[in-house]
Design an enzyme around this catalytic site. Structure first.
Site, short mmCIF file in Angstrom:
data_model
loop_
_atom_site.label_atom_id
_atom_site.label_comp_id
_atom_site.label_asym_id
_atom_site.label_seq_id
_atom_site.Cartn_x
_atom_site.Cartn_y
_atom_site.Cartn_z
N SER A 215 -24.33 -12.96 -133.04
CA SER A 215 -23.10 -13.75 -133.22
C SER A 215 -23.47 -15.20 -133.46
O SER A 215 -24.48 -15.68 -132.91
CB SER A 215 -22.22 -13.67 -131.96
OG SER A 215 -21.16 -14.60 -132.04
N ASP B 205 -20.76 6.09 -130.28
CA ASP B 205 -19.71 5.23 -129.70
C ASP B 205 -19.17 5.88 -128.42
O ASP B 205 -19.57 7.00 -128.07
CB ASP B 205 -18.57 5.02 -130.72
CG ASP B 205 -17.85 3.68 -130.53
OD1 ASP B 205 -17.36 3.42 -129.40
OD2 ASP B 205 -17.80 2.88 -131.48
N GLY C 91 -21.41 1.79 -132.41
CA GLY C 91 -20.12 1.11 -132.60
C GLY C 91 -19.39 1.64 -133.82
O GLY C 91 -18.56 0.93 -134.41
N GLY D 132 -20.77 -3.47 -129.39
CA GLY D 132 -20.82 -4.63 -128.51
C GLY D 132 -19.42 -4.99 -128.07
O GLY D 132 -18.43 -4.40 -128.52
N TYR E 87 -21.31 -13.98 -122.88
CA TYR E 87 -21.25 -13.51 -124.28
C TYR E 87 -22.21 -14.30 -125.16
O TYR E 87 -23.06 -13.73 -125.86
CB TYR E 87 -19.82 -13.61 -124.81
CG TYR E 87 -19.71 -13.23 -126.27
CD1 TYR E 87 -19.80 -11.89 -126.65
CD2 TYR E 87 -19.57 -14.19 -127.27
CE1 TYR E 87 -19.74 -11.52 -128.00
CE2 TYR E 87 -19.51 -13.84 -128.60
CZ TYR E 87 -19.59 -12.50 -128.96
OH TYR E 87 -19.54 -12.15 -130.29
N LYS F 38 -25.88 -12.99 -126.88
CA LYS F 38 -26.15 -13.02 -128.32
C LYS F 38 -27.36 -13.91 -128.65
O LYS F 38 -28.10 -13.62 -129.59
CB LYS F 38 -24.90 -13.48 -129.08
CG LYS F 38 -23.72 -12.52 -128.96
CD LYS F 38 -24.04 -11.13 -129.52
CE LYS F 38 -22.81 -10.23 -129.64
NZ LYS F 38 -23.11 -8.92 -130.21
N ALA G 155 -17.04 3.68 -134.25
CA ALA G 155 -15.63 4.07 -134.18
C ALA G 155 -14.67 2.96 -134.57
O ALA G 155 -13.47 3.20 -134.75
CB ALA G 155 -15.29 4.56 -132.76
N ASP H 103 -22.23 6.01 -123.53
CA ASP H 103 -21.92 4.68 -123.00
C ASP H 103 -23.22 3.87 -122.95
O ASP H 103 -24.08 4.11 -122.10
CB ASP H 103 -21.30 4.82 -121.61
CG ASP H 103 -20.93 3.47 -121.02
OD1 ASP H 103 -21.25 2.42 -121.63
OD2 ASP H 103 -20.31 3.46 -119.93
N LEU H 104 -23.35 2.92 -123.86
CA LEU H 104 -24.59 2.15 -123.96
C LEU H 104 -24.71 1.07 -122.89
O LEU H 104 -25.68 0.31 -122.88
CB LEU H 104 -24.70 1.53 -125.36
CG LEU H 104 -24.75 2.55 -126.51
CD1 LEU H 104 -24.68 1.85 -127.86
CD2 LEU H 104 -26.01 3.41 -126.42
P1 NAI Z 1 -14.86 -3.54 -132.28
O1 NAI Z 1 -14.31 -3.61 -130.91
O2 NAI Z 1 -13.95 -3.28 -133.41
O3 NAI Z 1 -16.05 -2.45 -132.34
C1 NAI Z 1 -17.03 -2.39 -131.36
C2 NAI Z 1 -17.36 -0.93 -131.08
O4 NAI Z 1 -18.38 -0.90 -130.09
C3 NAI Z 1 -16.16 -0.14 -130.54
O5 NAI Z 1 -15.96 1.05 -131.27
C4 NAI Z 1 -16.55 0.14 -129.10
O6 NAI Z 1 -16.04 1.36 -128.60
C5 NAI Z 1 -18.08 0.14 -129.19
N1 NAI Z 1 -18.64 -0.10 -127.86
C6 NAI Z 1 -18.30 -1.09 -126.99
N2 NAI Z 1 -18.92 -0.91 -125.82
C7 NAI Z 1 -19.67 0.22 -125.95
C8 NAI Z 1 -20.52 0.93 -125.07
N3 NAI Z 1 -20.68 0.55 -123.80
N4 NAI Z 1 -21.14 2.04 -125.54
C9 NAI Z 1 -20.94 2.47 -126.80
N5 NAI Z 1 -20.13 1.83 -127.68
C10 NAI Z 1 -19.51 0.73 -127.25
O7 NAI Z 1 -15.64 -4.90 -132.48
P2 NAI Z 1 -16.41 -5.58 -133.71
O8 NAI Z 1 -15.81 -6.90 -133.91
O9 NAI Z 1 -16.57 -4.64 -134.85
O10 NAI Z 1 -17.82 -5.82 -133.01
C11 NAI Z 1 -19.06 -5.40 -133.54
C12 NAI Z 1 -20.14 -6.33 -133.05
O11 NAI Z 1 -19.92 -7.63 -133.60
C13 NAI Z 1 -20.20 -6.55 -131.55
O12 NAI Z 1 -21.56 -6.56 -131.15
C14 NAI Z 1 -19.58 -7.92 -131.34
O13 NAI Z 1 -20.05 -8.56 -130.18
C15 NAI Z 1 -20.04 -8.62 -132.60
N6 NAI Z 1 -19.30 -9.79 -133.03
C16 NAI Z 1 -17.96 -9.72 -133.32
C17 NAI Z 1 -17.29 -10.83 -133.83
C18 NAI Z 1 -15.85 -10.79 -134.26
O14 NAI Z 1 -15.28 -11.86 -134.53
N7 NAI Z 1 -15.23 -9.63 -134.35
C19 NAI Z 1 -18.00 -12.11 -134.01
C20 NAI Z 1 -19.41 -12.06 -133.71
C21 NAI Z 1 -20.02 -10.94 -133.23
#
Ligand code: NAI
Length: 269
Positions: free
Chosen positions: A114, A32, A8, A71, A164, A168, A10, A41-42
């Site tokens: 989460s 990513d 993740g 995620g 979701y 988690k 990116a 692609d995970l």
């Molecule tokens: P984000 O969308 O900014 O970053 C997530 C990254 O994961 C993206 O770069 C995306 O391309 C990558 N990704 C998604 N699916 C993928 C796949 N199939 N294969 C490879 N890469 C993949 O989101 P954020 O907020 O930084 O999320 C990070 C983690 O935090 C995630 O696991 C999310 O569920 C979790 N989370 C986020 C919260 C929030 O409020 N932003 C709250 C609680 C948990």
């Protein structure tokens, strides 16, 4: 200097983590869907296997740490996809990288969960159980069926909220079960979860709208500190868990959520 894999990388928390580690002079292998050293692609078994193979090549078979940050959120339309990315995308990759973590002598793995695992009332126990059984096909099938059975007024706003929160909770349980096995613990490899609350990243803003329109005191869950998190707030703790000095913590779930979990489950300890 150490070598870390960050999924993740990116965007959001993963990008903030990669930036922090890179600024300290460490080697970061970003993973990513785009803009990363390892494009993978995970969500699929093939993508996870290819990612693991490439990380092992780039690291020479020894990793000081892995931050499994990639995620998706509850606004993803496809509940099965949420389970595949947030649960199986993490467990399969970490299992494949465990020997490389052991090879470094003090491997550190951190997973982003989460606080939805404990604060969202729509957790589906059967879905959690299926994920923990390791049967991805059955998990995906149940996720889609449960989503179809959920009231339309909920899925119209957050299509995959049940999957979701369940993904988690399942990942937090997997971490606690796995961290204490000899394969991890007796190899000196720690495995912990950070459970963020509402953090201002593209993932969250994609469903809530613009940052300037948000007010923590009007958020659906209590926000005792009165602020939203920023990616750096999470990267700070990921960084702590990745340090060699963090050798006496494993199987922990750390809430980094402005106090939401403590406000909602005050006496859970
Ligand atoms: P984000 O969308 O900014 O970053 C997530 C990254 O994961 C993206 O770069 C995306 O391309 C990558 N990704 C998604 N699916 C993928 C796949 N199939 N294969 C490879 N890469 C993949 O989101 P954020 O907020 O930084 O999320 C990070 C983690 O935090 C995630 O696991 C999310 O569920 C979790 N989370 C986020 C919260 C929030 O409020 N932003 C709250 C609680 C948990």
């Amino acid at each position: 200097m150490a070598t870390f894999a960050v999924t993740g990388s990116a965007s959001g928390m993963g990008a903030a983590t990669a930036a922090l580690l890179t600024a300290e002079g460490h080697t970061v292998i970003g993973v990513d869907l785009r803009d990363a050293q390892v494009i993978a692609d995970l969500s699929t078994p093939e993508g996870r296997a290819a990612a693991a193979e490439r990380i092992l090549e780039l690291s020479g078979g020894a990793l000081d740490g892995v931050a499994a940050v990639a995620g998706v959120g509850p606004d993803m339309p496809n509940a099965a996809g949420v389970m595949s990315i947030n649960y199986f995308g993490v467990t399969a990759l970490l299992e494949a990288l465990r020997p490389a973590l052991a090879a470094s002598g003090a491997g550190r793995a951190v997973v982003i969960g989460s606080n939805s695992a404990s604060t969202v009332p729509l957790v589906d126990d059967k879905l959690v159980e299926l994920a923990l059984s390791g049967d991805e096909a059955a998990t995906r099938e149940h996720a889609d069926a449960a989503q179809a059975a959920m009231p339309a007024e909920i899925t119209a706003i957050v299509p995959s909220i049940g999957a979701y929160a369940s993904s988690k909770l399942a990942i937090a349980r997997w971490v606690r079960r796995t961290a204490v096995t000899p394969e991890w613990a007796r190899e000196g490899v720690t495995l912990n979860v950070i459970a963020p609350g509402a953090v201002l990243t593209p993932l969250m803003l994609g469903s809530t709208g613009k940052e300037e329109d948000l007010n923590a005191d009007e958020f659906p869950t209590p926000m005792p500190l009165g602020i939203f998190g920023r990616p750096e707030d999470i990267a700070f703790w990921v960084h702590q868990f990745l340090k060699p000095e963090a050798r006496y913590t494993t199987g922990a779930v750390l809430y980094v959520d402005g106090g939401t979990d403590a406000a909602m489950r005050t006496d859970a300890q």
